[in-house]
Write a protein that holds these residues in place. Structure first.
Motif, mmCIF file in Angstrom:
data_model
loop_
_atom_site.group_PDB
_atom_site.id
_atom_site.type_symbol
_atom_site.label_atom_id
_atom_site.label_comp_id
_atom_site.label_asym_id
_atom_site.label_seq_id
_atom_site.Cartn_x
_atom_site.Cartn_y
_atom_site.Cartn_z
ATOM 1 N N GLY A 87 0.789 -1.221 0.000
ATOM 2 C CA GLY A 87 0.000 0.000 0.000
ATOM 3 C C GLY A 87 0.819 1.268 0.000
ATOM 4 O O GLY A 87 0.272 2.346 -0.260
ATOM 5 N N ARG A 130 -12.986 -5.340 -2.549
ATOM 6 C CA ARG A 130 -13.144 -4.244 -3.515
ATOM 7 C C ARG A 130 -14.599 -3.800 -3.499
ATOM 8 O O ARG A 130 -15.496 -4.606 -3.751
ATOM 9 N N ARG A 152 -13.004 1.097 -3.832
ATOM 10 C CA ARG A 152 -12.085 1.120 -2.698
ATOM 11 C C ARG A 152 -11.560 -0.291 -2.460
ATOM 12 O O ARG A 152 -12.345 -1.232 -2.267
ATOM 13 N N GLU A 153 -10.235 -0.425 -2.503
ATOM 14 C CA GLU A 153 -9.573 -1.683 -2.186
ATOM 15 C C GLU A 153 -8.988 -1.613 -0.786
ATOM 16 O O GLU A 153 -8.527 -0.557 -0.352
ATOM 17 N N THR A 154 -8.984 -2.749 -0.102
ATOM 18 C CA THR A 154 -8.384 -2.829 1.222
ATOM 19 C C THR A 154 -7.447 -4.030 1.259
ATOM 20 O O THR A 154 -7.893 -5.180 1.139
ATOM 21 N N SER A 160 -6.084 1.049 2.836
ATOM 22 C CA SER A 160 -7.241 1.212 1.966
ATOM 23 C C SER A 160 -7.058 2.443 1.086
ATOM 24 O O SER A 160 -6.541 3.465 1.542
ATOM 25 N N TYR A 161 -7.486 2.364 -0.156
ATOM 26 C CA TYR A 161 -7.286 3.440 -1.120
ATOM 27 C C TYR A 161 -8.293 3.289 -2.245
ATOM 28 O O TYR A 161 -8.920 2.229 -2.406
ATOM 29 N N GLU A 162 -8.470 4.338 -3.031
ATOM 30 C CA GLU A 162 -9.427 4.323 -4.131
ATOM 31 C C GLU A 162 -8.730 4.069 -5.465
ATOM 32 O O GLU A 162 -7.592 4.498 -5.672
#
Length: 247
Positions: A87, A130, A152-154, A160-162
């Motif tokens: 990340g 997702r 949004r993925e984690t 976590s980010y877009e």
């Protein structure tokens, strides 16, 4: 007249000395502490936009030849090294052409298995959560004159980010399974359909190629304007992005 000449000579000498010292200090700061970096493309949208200017922390992963200007072959490996985390947004030297700096997100660590299936990221055989969170209808963010889906993925470590999904079933939405070699990393852009990354020509990124971790956006200007075009600041500066952390 001789005394005056000596004073003038001394004044010039002192000025040159101050300039040299300032340049050396700037070189030390750039090499070992912080390096400014501008975003040249849209591969990290919506996290980073063209026209963003950010500071990269040089000590985050230790030092290698990539830490120095012009990438001189001074030694091999890294000193005071530490691994990036999944990340992290990282600046690195493009493996096929180390004179170029790239910026992407660390997705795979050494030994990881990475694959895209129907637009979903898989790590070590498990789907990365997702979620469709919104649409963006702003060409400054998406470069598209239409609404764009934002997911949004984690990652397994909680980062976590877009990401943007510009094109369903694009060439990068389905890939083979990549196994990240020891001492290398798998990088991807958040703009998944418009990113040259480890799925394509970037390949696996050696640890020696890491320059540093992106930390904070200190300036941002839209419309392809230069920061030196001060008269454009009132309309083109993205004030909401100034001094924001890179996530």
């Amino acid at each position: 007249m001789a005394v005056k000449s000596r004073k003038q000579s001394g004044g010039i000498g002192e000025t040159v000395s101050v300039i040299i010292q300032a340049l050396l200090l700037a070189l030390v700061i750039r090499t070992f502490l912080f390096q400014p970096f501008s975003i040249p493309s849209g591969s990290m949208r919506p996290t980073l936009l063209e026209g963003d200017y950010l500071f990269v922390t040089k000590w985050a992963y230790g030092y290698s030849n990539a830490s120095f200007p012009f990438n001189p072959p001074l030694f091999s490996g890294r000193i005071f090294g530490s691994e990036p985390e999944r990340g992290d947004v990282v600046v690195f030297k493009y493996p096929p052409q180390p004179s170029l700096d790239y910026i992407k997100r660390v997705i795979g660590l050494p030994g990881d298995r990475v694959q895209m299936r129907d637009g979903q990221l898989y790590l070590n055989g498990e789907p990365v959560p997702r979620e469709l969170v919104r649409q963006i209808n702003d060409p400054d963010i998406t470069e598209m004159n239409r609404p764009v889906d934002v997911y949004r993925e984690t990652l397994p470590n909680g980062v976590s980010y877009e990401t943007l999904d510009l094109i369903p079933n694009s060439i990068g939405d389905n890939t083979r399974e990549f196994v990240v070699p020891e001492g290398h990393y798998f990088m991807m852009g958040d703009n998944r359909d418009n990113s040259t990354d480890s799925r394509f020509s970037v390949g696996y990124v050696p640890a020696e190629n890491l320059v540093g971790r992106a930390n904070i956006i200190f300036f941002s200007i839209a419309g392809g304007a230069s920061p030196l075009e001060i008269w454009k600041w009132p309309t083109e500066v993205r004030f909401s992005r100034l001094f924001t952390w890179v996530r």
